[in-house]
Design a protein around this motif. Structure first.
Motif, PDB file in Angstrom:
ATOM      1  N   LYS A 154       0.956  -1.063  -0.116  1.00 11.02           N
ATOM      2  CA  LYS A 154      -0.167   0.007  -0.048  1.00 11.02           C
ATOM      3  C   LYS A 154       0.880   1.184  -0.041  1.00 11.02           C
ATOM      4  O   LYS A 154       1.675   1.539   0.910  1.00 11.02           O
ATOM      5  N   GLU A 155       0.570   2.213  -0.853  1.00 12.33           N
ATOM      6  CA  GLU A 155       1.346   3.466  -0.920  1.00 12.33           C
ATOM      7  C   GLU A 155       1.320   4.152   0.358  1.00 12.33           C
ATOM      8  O   GLU A 155       0.060   4.423   0.759  1.00 12.33           O
ATOM      9  N   SER A 156       2.267   4.727   0.884  1.00 14.41           N
ATOM     10  CA  SER A 156       2.236   5.232   2.101  1.00 14.41           C
ATOM     11  C   SER A 156       3.067   6.700   2.023  1.00 14.41           C
ATOM     12  O   SER A 156       4.257   6.782   2.491  1.00 14.41           O
ATOM     13  N   PRO A 157       2.463   7.690   1.470  1.00 11.89           N
ATOM     14  CA  PRO A 157       3.198   9.029   1.442  1.00 11.89           C
ATOM     15  C   PRO A 157       3.518   9.307   2.626  1.00 11.89           C
ATOM     16  O   PRO A 157       2.942   9.316   3.822  1.00 11.89           O
ATOM     17  N   SER A 158       4.662  10.215   2.983  1.00 16.61           N
ATOM     18  CA  SER A 158       5.110  10.773   4.107  1.00 16.61           C
ATOM     19  C   SER A 158       4.254  11.400   5.180  1.00 16.61           C
ATOM     20  O   SER A 158       3.801  11.002   6.364  1.00 16.61           O
ATOM     21  N   ALA A 159       3.225  12.282   4.512  1.00 13.22           N
ATOM     22  CA  ALA A 159       2.249  13.086   5.432  1.00 13.22           C
ATOM     23  C   ALA A 159       1.058  11.786   5.666  1.00 13.22           C
ATOM     24  O   ALA A 159       0.390  12.261   6.762  1.00 13.22           O
ATOM     25  N   GLU A 160       0.967  10.610   5.204  1.00 17.83           N
ATOM     26  CA  GLU A 160      -0.214   9.729   5.445  1.00 17.83           C
ATOM     27  C   GLU A 160       0.120   8.564   6.339  1.00 17.83           C
ATOM     28  O   GLU A 160      -0.626   7.821   6.793  1.00 17.83           O
ATOM     29  N   ARG A 161       1.391   8.468   6.769  1.00 16.63           N
ATOM     30  CA  ARG A 161       1.788   7.181   7.247  1.00 16.63           C
ATOM     31  C   ARG A 161       1.370   7.081   8.669  1.00 16.63           C
ATOM     32  O   ARG A 161       0.646   5.781   8.966  1.00 16.63           O
ATOM     33  N   GLU A 162       1.215   8.021   9.536  1.00 12.92           N
ATOM     34  CA  GLU A 162       0.483   7.870  10.911  1.00 12.92           C
ATOM     35  C   GLU A 162      -0.914   7.250  10.695  1.00 12.92           C
ATOM     36  O   GLU A 162      -1.430   6.648  11.376  1.00 12.92           O
ATOM     37  N   ASN A 163      -1.477   7.983   9.910  1.00 14.21           N
ATOM     38  CA  ASN A 163      -2.987   7.662   9.648  1.00 14.21           C
ATOM     39  C   ASN A 163      -3.232   6.240   9.157  1.00 14.21           C
ATOM     40  O   ASN A 163      -4.225   5.981   9.624  1.00 14.21           O
ATOM     41  N   LEU A 164      -2.353   5.859   8.255  1.00 13.12           N
ATOM     42  CA  LEU A 164      -2.582   4.548   7.758  1.00 13.12           C
ATOM     43  C   LEU A 164      -2.304   3.530   8.662  1.00 13.12           C
ATOM     44  O   LEU A 164      -3.155   2.499   8.869  1.00 13.12           O
ATOM     45  N   GLY A 178       3.873  16.533  -2.935  1.00 14.73           N
ATOM     46  CA  GLY A 178       3.607  15.335  -2.445  1.00 14.73           C
ATOM     47  C   GLY A 178       4.467  14.114  -2.515  1.00 14.73           C
ATOM     48  O   GLY A 178       4.384  13.055  -2.040  1.00 14.73           O
ATOM     49  N   GLY A 179       5.365  14.313  -3.617  1.00 14.48           N
ATOM     50  CA  GLY A 179       6.289  13.410  -3.811  1.00 14.48           C
ATOM     51  C   GLY A 179       7.607  13.807  -4.272  1.00 14.48           C
ATOM     52  O   GLY A 179       7.760  15.020  -5.042  1.00 14.48           O
ATOM     53  N   TYR A 180       8.767  13.206  -4.193  1.00 14.05           N
ATOM     54  CA  TYR A 180       9.880  13.345  -4.542  1.00 14.05           C
ATOM     55  C   TYR A 180      10.336  13.561  -6.199  1.00 14.05           C
ATOM     56  O   TYR A 180      11.020  14.295  -6.463  1.00 14.05           O
ATOM     57  N   SER A 181       9.414  12.902  -6.752  1.00 14.97           N
ATOM     58  CA  SER A 181       9.446  12.988  -8.111  1.00 14.97           C
ATOM     59  C   SER A 181       8.972  14.216  -8.707  1.00 14.97           C
ATOM     60  O   SER A 181       9.704  14.631  -9.676  1.00 14.97           O
ATOM     61  N   GLU A 182       8.331  14.735  -8.061  1.00 14.76           N
ATOM     62  CA  GLU A 182       7.800  16.169  -8.281  1.00 14.76           C
ATOM     63  C   GLU A 182       9.050  17.202  -8.295  1.00 14.76           C
ATOM     64  O   GLU A 182       9.172  18.035  -8.912  1.00 14.76           O
ATOM     65  N   CYS A 183       9.587  17.107  -7.204  1.00 15.72           N
ATOM     66  CA  CYS A 183      10.738  17.967  -6.831  1.00 15.72           C
ATOM     67  C   CYS A 183      12.175  17.841  -7.831  1.00 15.72           C
ATOM     68  O   CYS A 183      12.630  18.735  -8.338  1.00 15.72           O
TER      69      CYS A 183
END
Length: 277
Positions: A86-96, A178-183
């Motif tokens: 399951k994809e877990s973006p940095s800002a969503e890890r605690e919620n997941l 939202g992701g490093y690829s955008e940076c």
């Protein structure tokens, strides 16, 4: 006579119901919420971090975090085919984790006091350092203070972004995505001047075939980032099992094998395996 038949039918239905329930219990996963049942386990990883957690075009997953998670899952009794990623973006890890959407998270998840208020951590299983990725032809950034007049990119919720704004370069023009690829896209087209995150992540990007020669690591050890495996707070039984698995992975050589396979091509010099706390 009719009553007898009805009773017999009810009894038969009850037997079938109990049998079905028993069969279902045999095949379901008893490891708690976050699993999808049927002997599956759901694990959170990054999908966009080469070298750590990457979903490839063919739908498979690769990276050091993927290898660590797969090893831990095996020690918990799950084959690779039993893992639901399951994809877990940095800002969503605690919620997941809190919502039970995943059993645990292995996603370049730095252990810090603020996060430990919300989740428990097994490990650490890797020590990285915050660094900067810049364009190969850019010699204007050689130290953290140089970022005060630059556009800096990182991801929402990362400790790297907080570290820069609070400690290293408070006047930097920080842009969070939202992701490093955008940076990375912004860095390539000169919309930003530097990307900051852990050196392990930056090395993964820099070593990709399509990026070779375009970017370089500044080589600054701006912080220590101990990666841990995040899990639901208070689940001491799972915490102990994961720590035991991590110790075994290091002792049997699997840890170093995974490091070499995932970071070796970039020439990244990793730290030794950290002691499990």
């Amino acid at each position: 006579m009719k009553l007898h038949k009805a009773s017999a039918a009810a009894a038969a239905a009850l037997v079938l119901s109990l049998t079905a329930t028993a069969c279902g219990g045999d095949s379901s996963d008893d490891s708690g919420s976050g699993d999808s049942g049927g002997g599956k386990i759901t694990i959170g990883i990054k999908f966009d971090q080469p070298g750590l957690g990457l979903k490839k075009p063919d739908g498979t997953y690769a990276g050091f975090d993927v290898d660590v998670a797969t090893y831990v899952a095996k020690e918990l009794g799950y084959d690779a085919k039993d893992i639901v990623w399951k994809e877990s973006p940095s800002a969503e890890r605690e919620n997941l984790i809190a919502n039970g959407d995943v059993k645990f998270v292995v996603a370049s998840y730095s252990i810090n006091d603020e996060r430990k208020k919300k989740v428990d951590f097994a490990g650490p299983y890797f020590l990285a350092h915050q660094d900067l990725l810049v364009r190969t032809d850019d010699s204007s950034i050689t130290k953290a203070e140089d970022l005060n007049s630059k556009k800096l990119c990182s991801v929402t919720g990362s400790t790297s972004a907080q570290n820069v704004k609070e400690e290293l370069a408070p006047k930097a023009d920080l842009q969070e995505f939202g992701g490093y690829s955008e940076c990375l896209t912004g860095l390539e087209n000169k919309a930003v001047d530097a990307l900051t995150t852990d050196d392990s992540i930056l090395a993964g990007y820099a070593s990709q075939q399509e990026h070779q020669g375009k970017f370089k690591l500044a080589g600054l050890k701006l912080s220590d980032e101990n990666y841990g495996i995040g899990l639901k707070k208070g689940d001491t039984e799972l915490l102990t099992k994961i720590n035991d698995a991590l110790k075994k992975m290091e002792s049997d050589g699997s840890w170093q094998k995974a490091v070499t396979a995932n970071f070796g091509p970039s020439g990244y010099k990793n730290e030794p395996a950290p002691a499990i706390s």
